[in-house]
Motif scaffolding. Sequence first.
Motif, PDB file in Angstrom:
ATOM      1  N   UNK A 135      31.373  35.667  31.905  1.00 56.73           N
ATOM      2  CA  UNK A 135      32.805  35.482  31.608  1.00 56.73           C
ATOM      3  C   UNK A 135      33.678  35.523  32.858  1.00 56.73           C
ATOM      4  N   UNK A 136      33.097  35.818  34.008  1.00 56.82           N
ATOM      5  CA  UNK A 136      33.835  35.723  35.275  1.00 56.82           C
ATOM      6  C   UNK A 136      33.855  34.299  35.807  1.00 56.82           C
ATOM      7  N   UNK A 137      33.120  33.405  35.174  1.00 52.92           N
ATOM      8  CA  UNK A 137      33.079  32.011  35.602  1.00 52.92           C
ATOM      9  C   UNK A 137      34.468  31.395  35.523  1.00 52.92           C
ATOM     10  N   UNK A 138      34.937  30.852  36.635  1.00 53.46           N
ATOM     11  CA  UNK A 138      36.287  30.284  36.707  1.00 53.46           C
ATOM     12  C   UNK A 138      36.519  29.700  38.096  1.00 53.46           C
ATOM     13  N   UNK A 139      37.623  28.992  38.224  1.00 52.35           N
ATOM     14  CA  UNK A 139      38.121  28.629  39.544  1.00 52.35           C
ATOM     15  C   UNK A 139      38.986  29.794  40.015  1.00 52.35           C
ATOM     16  N   UNK A 140      38.732  30.257  41.241  1.00 54.83           N
ATOM     17  CA  UNK A 140      39.462  31.391  41.790  1.00 54.83           C
ATOM     18  C   UNK A 140      40.438  30.902  42.859  1.00 54.83           C
ATOM     19  N   UNK A 141      41.671  31.384  42.754  1.00 49.37           N
ATOM     20  CA  UNK A 141      42.740  30.947  43.640  1.00 49.37           C
ATOM     21  C   UNK A 141      43.320  32.131  44.407  1.00 49.37           C
ATOM     22  N   UNK A 142      43.511  31.941  45.689  1.00 51.38           N
ATOM     23  CA  UNK A 142      44.221  32.883  46.528  1.00 51.38           C
ATOM     24  C   UNK A 142      45.709  32.519  46.489  1.00 51.38           C
ATOM     25  N   UNK A 143      46.581  33.532  46.579  1.00 50.49           N
ATOM     26  CA  UNK A 143      48.010  33.249  46.498  1.00 50.49           C
ATOM     27  C   UNK A 143      48.817  34.276  47.286  1.00 50.49           C
ATOM     28  N   UNK A 144      49.884  33.797  47.905  1.00 50.93           N
ATOM     29  CA  UNK A 144      50.849  34.661  48.577  1.00 50.93           C
ATOM     30  C   UNK A 144      51.948  35.008  47.583  1.00 50.93           C
ATOM     31  N   UNK A 145      52.170  36.291  47.373  1.00 49.98           N
ATOM     32  CA  UNK A 145      53.171  36.725  46.398  1.00 49.98           C
ATOM     33  C   UNK A 145      54.544  36.857  47.046  1.00 49.98           C
ATOM     34  N   UNK A 146      55.578  36.701  46.236  1.00 47.10           N
ATOM     35  CA  UNK A 146      56.970  36.807  46.704  1.00 47.10           C
ATOM     36  C   UNK A 146      57.448  38.247  46.622  1.00 47.10           C
TER      37      UNK A 146
END
Length: 125
Positions: free
Chosen positions: A89-100
Amino acid sequence: QVQLVESGGGLVQAGGSLRLSCAVSGRTIRHYAMSWFRQAPGKDRDLVAIVNWSGGSTVYADSVKGRFTISRDNAKNTVDLQMNSLKPEDTAMYYCAVAATRDAVPASDVEILYWGQGTQVTVSS
């Protein structure tokens, strides 16, 4: 131009580990919280983990607590996600992001300035 480049995704068996890395260019990340999101097919993009500007405070999704660890290196302008005891269930596309924000805030309060292009994680049973 700000760019976030993720790496480290791949195919792993259940119970295995992966380490995702995100390299940021075009802006220093030392003033911002950094985060990882994931999105499985047909589902929303959800917050996995967020770390505050200094690395001293973190918030995790309940589903990954105790298995995933987010960390950052402000000198290298990078953020990592260590993923252990992986489940299908961890299968996914993982995205890095800069938070505001500078702080590690809950998912409901996160606003994102910049996104990476994503790296695929597939966990086989």
